[in-house]
Each structure stands twice: as C-alpha cells, then as structure tokens.
Design an enzyme around this catalytic site. Structure first.
Site, PDB file in Angstrom:
ATOM      1  CG  LEU A   1     -48.247  60.822 -25.409  1.00 12.03           C
ATOM      2  CD1 LEU A   1     -47.741  59.435 -25.037  1.00 12.03           C
ATOM      3  CD2 LEU A   1     -49.738  60.794 -25.677  1.00 12.03           C
ATOM      4  CG  ASP A   2     -50.735  66.023 -20.894  1.00 14.55           C
ATOM      5  OD1 ASP A   2     -50.431  66.886 -21.743  1.00 14.55           O
ATOM      6  OD2 ASP A   2     -51.903  65.812 -20.523  1.00 14.55           O
ATOM      7  CE  LYS A   3     -42.593  65.542 -14.803  1.00 16.60           C
ATOM      8  NZ  LYS A   3     -42.319  66.507 -13.708  1.00 16.60           N
TER       9      LYS A   3
END
Length: 323
Positions: free
Chosen positions: A141-143
């Site tokens: 997942l993105d940051k």
C-alpha cells in the site's frame, strides 16, 4: 528428503518430464518460491547433468538435477520496535492494518522506519523470505494509504500468495473520499496505466507503455463537495485508484500528487474548507485463500481516525444545510 538448505539431487521421472526446471524444483522444494529457485539456476547453483541451464529449460526424463540451497542471508535492514496493528497471525502469514504514513518496504530515502523494519522485529525469520529488500511482502500500500495488508512468513506462503495476486484471485476493496459530486451510482474505470511520460515518479493513463487496469466502483455516500466511493480493484497497478479517480475528474481528497492542488470546499450554511493531511484512501477489505489449506480468509480494517473524522464532518455539514 530435501531440506530447506544444503545440497540436493533430483532425478526427473516421466511424470515431471516437460516441466520447466524452476517449476519442477520449486514443487519438490516446497518451502522455496519459484522465483528464488530461478535465481539460483541463473546463478549456476543448480545444474542439469553438470551443465548450467536456464530456468525455463524443459526437463527430460532421466535428467539428474543437482544443486545447493544456500543458508538464508541475514536481512539487509535492521529490526525496529515499531508498533503494528495485527489483525491475524499464524505460522504462514500475518495480516495487519497498516497505519497511514508508514512506508511498506525500505527504498531510497526510507532505509528505516518502514513496515519491513517493524515486521523483522516482530518476526525475526522473515529476513530470508522473498528477497532482502522486501522480505515477506507480496503486495503493498502507498505510504499514505491505510488498511489491510497480508505478509508471508515462509517461502511456500510467499509463493502461493504471490500467485493468487498475479492470477487476480485476491479480492481488494477500498474506500476513497473523492472530490466533487459523482453523478452515476456505479461504474468501471478501465484506463491503462504506465509511467508518466515526463515525471518518472508518477503514473499516468497517457503512458506510452501502459498496462491494462480496471477499477469497479459504486457510490457509498454523497456529501457537499465530495463523494465516498467503494472500489473493487480487479488489477493492481501502482497508484491505480489515485490515477483512475484523477482521470475522471474526481481525484482522491488530500492527494498531493494527483489531486491538482484541489481543496475540499464546503458550501451552504457554515461555509468553510476542510483539509486532509494525506490522501483519503483506505484498503478496507482483503479476501484470499489460506496458502496452507485453501480455506477462505476475509479481513476488514476500520477507518483510521483522520478519515473517519473528516467523513463525520462532511455528514454534519449535510445535516446543517437541511436545518
């Protein structure tokens, strides 16, 4: 019996004749992934009849395959006592609710303080699984995206889960708060996605080397100036939801990369502007089959506090406009 590390010998029988070399060996050495075996073959650590072959070599009946499985390399990155929200854990996998702001794996500029550092502290044996940089990681997942994420704890689980993601057997549902009123109740975004032609850190639907991407969506709730979408990812391209939503003119609220600098402006009584410190995107649900026994697994993660508070503020604004 073939062990996890050390020398081994396989004599190919008629049943396995014609199979790819990496696939055949990975089936015999069930604790190691096909990609790991392919890497050893390419390095010359596994040979056929004393000769170095390619991972895609088609085995022949009677072939003598010999090799050495090296002991696990120590992890490149250090374990760190970073708190993680564990939804489920057994001998094969860990399912966590990733908090926003946490980078999944080390990368340039993020050599520490990542989910991988936290997982290495929680599960020291993880360092030998799936690669030194991304041990156990089968998706990410993105940051600034929160929500459900599964991590493999052994090579067999890593291989199985990676296969489920690749064959699109994993169901992924997200919640996204997007700018503007989305008029239709549901739909599909099927724009291909690739690297941005100018900014290599971004993805784009106008890439010269785009790959197919599909996101199905339906409206979950409408607000003043924003819409809450329930999204079903059929593919898993980098930044897929964020790029797709921006492409239809409804970027994710708080998205500093694809949002075009838009702010969430409220109208009517109590007119004001609400701010989001990050993109309002949450991986709410993840469904897959357990790599050890194929039983169905389903996990949900509650909305993080910042996203829940923003949605509640939008609900209150709607109530105020009708009073």
């Amino acid at each position: 019996m073939i062990t996890d590390c050390g020398a081994f010998t396989i004599v190919v029988d008629a049943i396995d004749a014609g199979k790819r070399l990496d696939v055949l060996i990975a089936a015999r050495l069930s604790h190691h992934s096909r990609s790991f075996i392919a890497h050893l073959i390419a390095d010359g650590r596994i040979q056929v009849q004393g000769r170095i072959m390619k991972p895609g070599y088609r085995a022949k009946s009677g072939d003598r395959v010999e090799g050495i499985i090296p002991p696990p390399e120590p992890p490149t990155f250090s374990p760190e006592p970073i708190p993680i929200d564990i939804l489920f854990e057994d001998e094969a996998l860990i399912v966590i609710n990733k908090q926003p702001g946490l980078v999944v794996h080390p990368s340039p500029g993020h050599g520490s303080g990542t989910l991988v550092n936290a997982l290495l502290y929680h599960c020291p044996t993880l360092g030998s699984i799936g690669g030194k940089i991304r041990p156990g990681i089968v998706h990410r997942l993105d940051k600034d995206t929160s929500g459900v994420l599964v991590v493999a704890k052994n090579d067999a689980a890593h291989h199985d889960l990676a296969g489920q993601f690749k064959s699109r057997k994993v169901q992924k549902h997200y919640l996204a708060l997007v700018h503007g009123p989305v008029k239709a109740d549901s739909g599909t975004m099927a724009f291909s996605i690739g690297r941005h032609p100018v900014d290599r850190k971004k993805m784009s639907t106008r890439s010269r080397k785009a790959r197919g991407a599909e996101t199905r969506w339906k409206v979950k709730e409408r607000f003043d100036g924003a819409t809450l979408l329930d999204l079903d990812l059929k593919t898993g391209r980098t930044h897929q939801i964020r790029v797709h939503c921006a492409a239809i003119g409804h970027p994710v609220v708080g998205d500093a990369v694809y949002g075009g600098g838009r702010r969430l402006e409220l109208s009517g009584k109590g007119k004001s502007a609400l701010k989001a410190a990050r993109q309002m995107l949450h991986a709410q649900c993840l469904q897959f089959t357990h790599p050890a026994d194929d039983r169905p697994m389903s996990f949900e993660a509650p909305l993080p506090a910042d996203m829940a508070e923003l949605i509640e503020a939008l609900r209150n604004q709607v109530k105020q406009n009708f009073t």
